[in-house]
Enzyme design. Structure first.
Site, PDB file in Angstrom:
ATOM      1  N   SER A 134       0.541  -1.149  -0.009  1.00 22.85           N
ATOM      2  CA  SER A 134       0.095   0.002   0.128  1.00 22.85           C
ATOM      3  C   SER A 134       0.778   1.167  -0.143  1.00 22.85           C
ATOM      4  CB  SER A 134      -0.985   0.126   1.348  1.00 22.85           C
ATOM      5  OG  SER A 134      -1.405   1.219   1.284  1.00 22.85           O
TER       6      SER A 134
ATOM      7  N   THR B  65      -8.847  -2.317   3.784  1.00 24.60           N
ATOM      8  CA  THR B  65      -8.761  -2.645   2.414  1.00 24.60           C
ATOM      9  C   THR B  65      -9.076  -4.091   2.160  1.00 24.60           C
ATOM     10  OG1 THR B  65      -7.349  -2.213   0.195  1.00 24.60           O
ATOM     11  CG2 THR B  65      -6.238  -3.089   2.439  1.00 24.60           C
TER      12      THR B  65
ATOM     13  N   LYS C 271     -13.238  -5.028   3.475  1.00 25.29           N
ATOM     14  CA  LYS C 271     -14.344  -4.021   3.499  1.00 25.29           C
ATOM     15  C   LYS C 271     -15.773  -4.264   3.965  1.00 25.29           C
ATOM     16  CE  LYS C 271     -11.959  -1.133  -0.107  1.00 25.29           C
ATOM     17  NZ  LYS C 271     -12.180  -0.213  -1.136  1.00 25.29           N
TER      18      LYS C 271
ATOM     19  N   ASN D  65     -14.336   1.636   4.368  1.00 24.13           N
ATOM     20  CA  ASN D  65     -12.853   1.528   4.169  1.00 24.13           C
ATOM     21  C   ASN D  65     -12.064   2.374   5.171  1.00 24.13           C
ATOM     22  OD1 ASN D  65     -13.468   4.077   3.181  1.00 24.13           O
ATOM     23  ND2 ASN D  65     -12.013   4.043   1.559  1.00 24.13           N
TER      24      ASN D  65
ATOM     25  N   ASP E  16     -14.643   6.171  -0.751  1.00 23.09           N
ATOM     26  CA  ASP E  16     -14.350   6.069  -2.200  1.00 23.09           C
ATOM     27  C   ASP E  16     -15.327   6.814  -2.878  1.00 23.09           C
ATOM     28  OD1 ASP E  16     -12.335   4.197  -1.699  1.00 23.09           O
ATOM     29  OD2 ASP E  16     -13.613   2.567  -1.571  1.00 23.09           O
TER      30      ASP E  16
ATOM     31  N   GLY F 282     -20.015   0.105 -14.941  1.00 24.30           N
ATOM     32  CA  GLY F 282     -19.734  -0.933 -14.033  1.00 24.30           C
ATOM     33  C   GLY F 282     -20.803  -1.058 -12.886  1.00 24.30           C
TER      34      GLY F 282
ATOM     35  N   GLY G 191     -19.550  -3.354  -9.834  1.00 26.00           N
ATOM     36  CA  GLY G 191     -18.780  -3.711  -8.772  1.00 26.00           C
ATOM     37  C   GLY G 191     -18.535  -3.039  -7.638  1.00 26.00           C
ATOM     38  N   GLY G 192     -17.471  -3.109  -6.949  1.00 23.28           N
ATOM     39  CA  GLY G 192     -17.109  -2.508  -5.591  1.00 23.28           C
ATOM     40  C   GLY G 192     -17.076  -0.841  -6.009  1.00 23.28           C
ATOM     41  N   ALA G 193     -15.874  -0.644  -6.832  1.00 24.16           N
ATOM     42  CA  ALA G 193     -15.851   0.847  -7.100  1.00 24.16           C
ATOM     43  C   ALA G 193     -17.043   1.551  -7.618  1.00 24.16           C
ATOM     44  CB  ALA G 193     -14.745   1.050  -8.133  1.00 24.16           C
TER      45      ALA G 193
ATOM     46  N   GLY H   4      -8.029   8.653 -12.328  1.00 29.84           N
ATOM     47  CA  GLY H   4      -8.304   7.989 -11.235  1.00 29.84           C
ATOM     48  C   GLY H   4      -7.626   8.244 -10.195  1.00 29.84           C
TER      49      GLY H   4
END
Length: 294
Positions: A30, A77, A81, A102, A117, A141, A143-145, A261
Site C-alpha cells: 500500500s 482494504t 471492506k 474503508n 471512495d 460498472g 462492482g465495488g468501485a 483515477g
C-alpha cells in the site's frame, strides 16, 4: 524513539502520537503509509500511520485490538471492506447504503465506519470543475468501485438522471434496486452491450468509468469506443494505473474534460485524513507522493 516511516523529514515519535493503521491482506504494497505520514508531517501533526497484514480469520481480533490500544483511525482494504461492518459500533448512512467501509474513526472508544471512495470521486470531479448536480450521469460498472461511486452520486450528487450499465446481472440488479430504495433517484440500470452503451453515452453529460478495463497490463483497451465520445462530455476513469488510460487519452484528444483515477485515489485519502484529524488535508503534498509512485 522510532522514526516516522516514509515522512518527508525525520520526526521523533513519542507516546503522545495518535496511531492510524491500514488493515489488509496483503497490506505491505500500500501507498497509505507514505501518503498519510507525509500529510501528517506536512501539517506537523502528532500522528503516525502503519500497515498491518491481517488474515480474514483475524479481522475481529485485530479491530478489537486497535480499539483497546487506542488507535485513532483505520483504513480498511481488501478483502475486509464488507466483513469490517460487523466489528464497528456505528456505520455512516452512505457507507451502509454502499454496503462496505474503508475507514474507521475511534471516537473515545466508539468505532465509527465510513466509506470514502465515492466521496473521493465526487471531490475529484469538483476540483476539476465538473458539476454533477442537475446533469445526466452515466456509471459504467456495478462492482465495488462502481457501487461506491453510483450510490454516493445518488445520495449526494443530485443528478438529473442516473444510468448504470454493467455485465454482472445479479450485481447490477442489486445496485439498481438499492439506489432506488435508498435515495431519491430512480436509476436506469441496464446490461451493458454495444447498443445500450451507445445510447447511454449519447444521453450522458458526465461519464464515470468504474470497471477494470484499461488497467495495466491491458492499458491499450477501452470500454468506450472513440466514436461515441464528444467534446461536451466530461469523462472520469477510476483506473489509476496507468495514470492516463486510453479512454482518457482519447477523450482529452477530442476536447472532453477528463479526471484521472489518481484524483479519486487522492480524494478518498483526503477524506480519511480529515475524518481522523479534523484538519483540511494537504492535497498537494499527498498528490506528490502518489505521482512519485505511479
Amino acid at each position: 524513539m522510532a522514526l516516522c516511516p516514509d515522512a518527508k523529514t525525520m520526526t521523533r515519535i513519542d507516546a503522545s502520537f495518535k496511531v492510524c493503521a491500514l488493515l489488509g491482506f496483503p497490506a505491505h504494497h500500500s501507498m497509505g503509509p507514505a501518503i498519510h505520514n507525509t500529510a501528517f508531517e506536512e501539517l506537523k501533526l502528532p500522528f503516525v500511520y502503519v500497515a498491518h497484514d491481517v488474515a480474514p480469520a483475524d479481522l475481529a481480533a485485530a479491530i478489537a485490538g486497535t480499539r483497546a490500544l487506542g488507535y485513532r483511525g483505520l483504513s480498511i482494504t481488501m478483502p475486509h471492506k464488507v466483513a469490517a461492518l460487523d466489528f464497528v459500533d456505528e456505520v455512516d448512512a452512505t457507507a451502509r447504503a454502499i454496503g462496505c467501509i474503508n475507514t474507521v474513526v475511534n471516537d473515545h472508544g466508539r468505532l465509527l465506519g465510513y466509506n470514502s471512495d465515492g466521496q473521493g470521486a465526487l471531490d475529484a470531479l469538483a476540483r476539476a470543475g465538473i458539476a454533477i448536480s442537475s446533469r445526466r450521469v452515466l456509471v459504467l460498472g456495478s462492482g465495488g468501485a462502481a457501487r461506491a461511486v453510483a450510490m454516493t452520486v445518488a445520495l449526494h450528487g443530485r443528478p438529473a438522471e442516473l444510468e448504470v450499465l454493467g455485465v454482472v446481472e445479479d450485481e447490477l440488479a442489486h445496485l439498481g434496486r438499492d439506489i432506488g430504495e435508498k435515495s431519491a433517484i430512480q436509476p436506469r440500470a441496464q446490461r451493458l452491450d454495444d447498443t445500450t452503451l451507445a445510447a447511454a453515452v449519447e444521453r450522458a453529460e458526465v461519464l464515470l468509468h468504474c470497471t477494470p478495463v484499461g488497467m495495466t497490463p491491458e492499458k491499450e483497451r477501452t470500454l468506450v469506443p472513440r466514436n461515441l465520445l464528444r467534446p461536451e462530455l466530461a469523462v472520469f476513469d477510476a483506473v489509476y494505473n496507468p495514470r492516463r488510460t486510453l479512454l482518457l487519452k482519447e477523450a482529452a484528444a477530442l476536447g472532453c474534460r477528463v479526471v484521472e483515477g489518481m484524483e479519486m485515489f487522492l480524494g478518498q485519502a483526503m477524506v480519511q485524513f480529515e475524518l481522523w484529524t479534523g484538519q483540511p488535508a494537504p492535497a498537494e503534498a499527498m498528490r506528490q507522493v502518489i505521482e512519485a509512485r505511479l
